[in-house]
Motif scaffolding. Structure first.
Motif, PDB file in Angstrom:
ATOM      1  N   GLU A 289       0.829  -1.194   0.000  1.00 51.15           N
ATOM      2  CA  GLU A 289       0.000   0.000   0.000  1.00 51.15           C
ATOM      3  C   GLU A 289       0.875   1.260   0.000  1.00 51.15           C
ATOM      4  N   GLY A 290       0.242   2.404  -0.275  1.00 51.04           N
ATOM      5  CA  GLY A 290       0.949   3.676  -0.234  1.00 51.04           C
ATOM      6  C   GLY A 290       1.432   4.182  -1.570  1.00 51.04           C
ATOM      7  N   ALA A 291       0.915   3.650  -2.671  1.00 49.74           N
ATOM      8  CA  ALA A 291       1.373   4.059  -4.005  1.00 49.74           C
ATOM      9  C   ALA A 291       0.998   5.511  -4.295  1.00 49.74           C
ATOM     10  N   VAL A 292       1.682   6.055  -5.276  1.00 55.01           N
ATOM     11  CA  VAL A 292       1.315   7.330  -5.888  1.00 55.01           C
ATOM     12  C   VAL A 292       0.665   7.012  -7.231  1.00 55.01           C
ATOM     13  N   ILE A 293      -0.535   7.492  -7.425  1.00 56.72           N
ATOM     14  CA  ILE A 293      -1.259   7.283  -8.678  1.00 56.72           C
ATOM     15  C   ILE A 293      -1.007   8.460  -9.604  1.00 56.72           C
ATOM     16  N   LEU A 294      -0.658   8.170 -10.849  1.00 57.39           N
ATOM     17  CA  LEU A 294      -0.550   9.177 -11.898  1.00 57.39           C
ATOM     18  C   LEU A 294      -1.776   9.017 -12.785  1.00 57.39           C
ATOM     19  N   SER A 295      -2.641  10.016 -12.767  1.00 56.59           N
ATOM     20  CA  SER A 295      -3.954   9.899 -13.400  1.00 56.59           C
ATOM     21  C   SER A 295      -4.082  10.819 -14.604  1.00 56.59           C
ATOM     22  N   GLY A 296      -4.655  10.283 -15.678  1.00 57.74           N
ATOM     23  CA  GLY A 296      -4.914  11.078 -16.875  1.00 57.74           C
ATOM     24  C   GLY A 296      -6.045  10.482 -17.675  1.00 57.74           C
ATOM     25  N   HIS A 297      -6.603  11.256 -18.585  1.00 56.33           N
ATOM     26  CA  HIS A 297      -7.692  10.747 -19.431  1.00 56.33           C
ATOM     27  C   HIS A 297      -7.233  10.630 -20.876  1.00 56.33           C
ATOM     28  N   THR A 298      -7.801   9.652 -21.558  1.00 61.30           N
ATOM     29  CA  THR A 298      -7.389   9.345 -22.934  1.00 61.30           C
ATOM     30  C   THR A 298      -8.248  10.037 -23.975  1.00 61.30           C
ATOM     31  N   ASP A 299      -9.413  10.535 -23.591  1.00 61.48           N
ATOM     32  CA  ASP A 299     -10.285  11.187 -24.560  1.00 61.48           C
ATOM     33  C   ASP A 299      -9.941  12.659 -24.692  1.00 61.48           C
ATOM     34  N   VAL A 300     -10.333  13.243 -25.811  1.00 62.62           N
ATOM     35  CA  VAL A 300     -10.117  14.667 -26.068  1.00 62.62           C
ATOM     36  C   VAL A 300     -11.429  15.262 -26.561  1.00 62.62           C
TER      37      VAL A 300
ATOM     38  N   LEU B  89       4.511  11.557 -21.359  1.00 59.79           N
ATOM     39  CA  LEU B  89       5.605  11.687 -20.397  1.00 59.79           C
ATOM     40  C   LEU B  89       5.594  10.535 -19.400  1.00 59.79           C
ATOM     41  N   VAL B  90       4.418  10.150 -18.929  1.00 58.23           N
ATOM     42  CA  VAL B  90       4.321   9.051 -17.966  1.00 58.23           C
ATOM     43  C   VAL B  90       4.777   7.745 -18.610  1.00 58.23           C
ATOM     44  N   LEU B  91       4.296   7.471 -19.818  1.00 53.10           N
ATOM     45  CA  LEU B  91       4.690   6.236 -20.492  1.00 53.10           C
ATOM     46  C   LEU B  91       6.197   6.225 -20.760  1.00 53.10           C
ATOM     47  N   ALA B  92       6.744   7.368 -21.153  1.00 50.64           N
ATOM     48  CA  ALA B  92       8.186   7.442 -21.418  1.00 50.64           C
ATOM     49  C   ALA B  92       8.999   7.219 -20.156  1.00 50.64           C
ATOM     50  N   ALA B  93       8.420   7.525 -18.994  1.00 51.79           N
ATOM     51  CA  ALA B  93       9.139   7.374 -17.726  1.00 51.79           C
ATOM     52  C   ALA B  93       9.048   5.966 -17.147  1.00 51.79           C
ATOM     53  N   VAL B  94       8.224   5.101 -17.749  1.00 48.24           N
ATOM     54  CA  VAL B  94       8.043   3.749 -17.203  1.00 48.24           C
ATOM     55  C   VAL B  94       9.371   2.982 -17.118  1.00 48.24           C
ATOM     56  N   PRO B  95      10.249   3.004 -18.137  1.00 49.72           N
ATOM     57  CA  PRO B  95      11.531   2.300 -17.987  1.00 49.72           C
ATOM     58  C   PRO B  95      12.328   2.794 -16.773  1.00 49.72           C
ATOM     59  N   GLN B  96      12.293   4.089 -16.486  1.00 43.46           N
ATOM     60  CA  GLN B  96      12.989   4.608 -15.300  1.00 43.46           C
ATOM     61  C   GLN B  96      12.337   4.070 -14.026  1.00 43.46           C
ATOM     62  N   MET B  97      11.015   3.975 -14.028  1.00 50.15           N
ATOM     63  CA  MET B  97      10.319   3.403 -12.867  1.00 50.15           C
ATOM     64  C   MET B  97      10.756   1.959 -12.637  1.00 50.15           C
ATOM     65  N   LEU B  98      10.866   1.213 -13.724  1.00 54.20           N
ATOM     66  CA  LEU B  98      11.234  -0.201 -13.614  1.00 54.20           C
ATOM     67  C   LEU B  98      12.687  -0.375 -13.185  1.00 54.20           C
ATOM     68  N   ALA B  99      13.527   0.581 -13.539  1.00 56.01           N
ATOM     69  CA  ALA B  99      14.959   0.456 -13.247  1.00 56.01           C
ATOM     70  C   ALA B  99      15.294   0.799 -11.804  1.00 56.01           C
ATOM     71  N   GLN B 100      14.369   1.453 -11.104  1.00 53.98           N
ATOM     72  CA  GLN B 100      14.653   1.886  -9.742  1.00 53.98           C
ATOM     73  C   GLN B 100      14.133   0.867  -8.715  1.00 53.98           C
ATOM     74  N   PRO B 101      14.825   0.735  -7.611  1.00 45.91           N
ATOM     75  CA  PRO B 101      14.323  -0.117  -6.522  1.00 45.91           C
ATOM     76  C   PRO B 101      13.278   0.653  -5.710  1.00 45.91           C
ATOM     77  N   LEU B 102      12.072   0.751  -6.268  1.00 40.51           N
ATOM     78  CA  LEU B 102      11.030   1.543  -5.625  1.00 40.51           C
ATOM     79  C   LEU B 102      10.633   0.940  -4.282  1.00 40.51           C
ATOM     80  N   VAL B 103      10.554   1.779  -3.279  1.00 35.94           N
ATOM     81  CA  VAL B 103      10.032   1.372  -1.975  1.00 35.94           C
ATOM     82  C   VAL B 103       8.520   1.544  -1.953  1.00 35.94           C
ATOM     83  N   ARG B 104       8.061   2.617  -2.587  1.00 36.15           N
ATOM     84  CA  ARG B 104       6.630   2.851  -2.758  1.00 36.15           C
ATOM     85  C   ARG B 104       6.284   2.691  -4.226  1.00 36.15           C
ATOM     86  N   PRO B 105       5.195   2.004  -4.531  1.00 32.67           N
ATOM     87  CA  PRO B 105       4.858   1.769  -5.936  1.00 32.67           C
ATOM     88  C   PRO B 105       4.258   2.991  -6.609  1.00 32.67           C
ATOM     89  N   ILE B 106       4.206   2.913  -7.921  1.00 39.82           N
ATOM     90  CA  ILE B 106       3.528   3.900  -8.758  1.00 39.82           C
ATOM     91  C   ILE B 106       2.423   3.178  -9.511  1.00 39.82           C
TER      92      ILE B 106
END
Length: 383
Positions: free
Chosen positions: A65-76, A112-129
């Motif tokens: 528990e304790g994640a940070v949610i990155l929220s966005g919408h796909t419609d325009v 930007l969020v999708l582009a940052a996913v490899p960086q998220m995976l490369a880090q030893p996250l203590v709190r999830p995203i």
């Protein structure tokens, strides 16, 4: 400064999907799903009731528990009726601006969020995203509650939500709530040579339309500084349709109204007040024609985001951005729904809201870099 080349490549793909809110977003969601699959990211795609719209959620990091949610919408929003100088469905660079529908609101943030996913995976996250990408935000945040339900069903409870709507990376801690209502009046048609034989739906709509203006004038008269611009609740009627001919008493009138209320006012209170007014008009119509009616439908509610000073999301994002200003906005986002579900929530993302919904919508290269820098700092803070 961050390298945004990967994000630009993704933004080009995302803009190319014409996900106007009256169209399906399934092709775009399939693209994002394939992208996450290639990276080995656990995610879930869920449909709406029609099967034409889909949301996507993902979890990166430990199953705690304790994640940070990155929220966005796909419609325009649609481009119909707008005069564009650039192809809205092709990313175009000109004078440091990236043009295209959704570049600012809010495919730039998604890229930007999708582009940052490899960086998220490369880090030893203590709190999830967790990633939370919705459908049908523009028509009234219709896909937000299903998104929140999906998160609760599949993943450990998160703590904070960052809704990446365009704020020029300022920390928005509150926004007005929104109510959309469709009002349909049905009277009795008659020839205009003897209008007393009919019940005019348009004539009886007028006091309801005027109610909106009178309520706003009263709100303005008793307004106190609130941090919002304007500082008070606003009401207005945006569409009006009725009648068939100039020599016929109109038996149907339909109009749509919009209420933007200031917290701590509530949507329930405003809807109840309007229902009471509509009931008075209906009673007057039925006194002349028992089958007359006033019906309220398509009631869409976007809850307000009430400021909660010092909540976990605010403290986190202020620390990362260095923004300590008090920013409240009049537009609505999905943040109110997240707050209502018990999450600490703020709105913060790249781009300017003045570009949202406009012809030749754009986001600047500088805003994209600032957004990428912010996400990089966020990821590092969760190690």
């Amino acid at each position: 400064m961050s390298d945004i080349s990967k994000a630009l490549n993704l933004l080009e793909k995302l803009v190319g999907f014409p996900t106007a809110s009256h169209r399906s977003n399934r092709a775009l969601v399939a693209f994002m799903s394939d992208y996450l699959t290639e990276l080995g990211v656990e995610h879930h795609v869920f449909p709406d009731e029609t099967g034409e719209k889909e949301g996507l959620i993902a979890h990166i990091g430990p199953q705690v528990e304790g994640a940070v949610i990155l929220s966005g919408h796909t419609d325009v929003v649609p481009t119909d009726g707008q005069s564009w100088q650039h192809d809205p469905w092709t990313l175009t660079l000109e004078d440091g601006r990236y043009y295209g529908r959704g570049t600012c609101d809010m495919k730039g943030f998604l890229a930007l969020v999708l582009a940052a996913v490899p960086q998220m995976l490369a880090q030893p996250l203590v709190r999830p995203i967790q990633l939370a990408f919705s459908y049908d935000e523009e028509p009234g945040c219709l896909g937000t509650l299903p998104l929140i339900d999906a998160l609760a069903q599949h993943y450990p409870r998160a703590e904070s939500v960052i809704v990446g709507e365009p704020t020029q990376m300022k920390v928005v801690t509150g926004h007005k709530g929104g109510i959309g209502i469709k009002t349909t009046l049905r009277g009795l048609a008659a020839h205009s040579s003897n209008p007393g034989r009919g019940v005019s739906a348009i004539a009886h709509a007028l006091p309801l339309i005027d109610w909106h203006q009178r309520q706003m004038e009263q709100e303005a008269a008793r307004a106190r500084p609130s941090g919002f611009d304007p500082a008070f609740t606003t009401l207005q009627v945006g569409t009006l349709h009725g009648g068939t001919a100039l020599n016929t008493v109109p038996d149907v009138c339909v109009f749509e109204s919009d209420i933007r209320y200031v917290p701590p006012q509530t949507a329930d209170d405003w809807v109840a007040a309007y229902r009471a007014e509509a009931a008075k008009v209906e009673a007057a119509m039925q006194a002349r024609h028992p089958e007359a009616s006033v019906t309220l439908s398509d009631i869409d509610i976007a809850p307000a985001l009430a400021p909660e000073p010092g909540n976990a999301a605010e403290e986190l994002v202020r620390r990362l951005t260095g923004d300590n200003s008090d920013t409240l906005v009049a537009y609505q986002t999905e943040a109110g729904h997240f707050q209502g579900a018990g999450y600490a929530t703020v709105v913060c993302g790249p781009g300017s809201i003045t570009q949202a919904h406009q012809a030749d919508e754009y986001i600047t290269a500088d805003e994209l870099r600032r957004g990428a820098d912010f996400l990089s700092k966020l990821i590092d803070s969760l190690r």
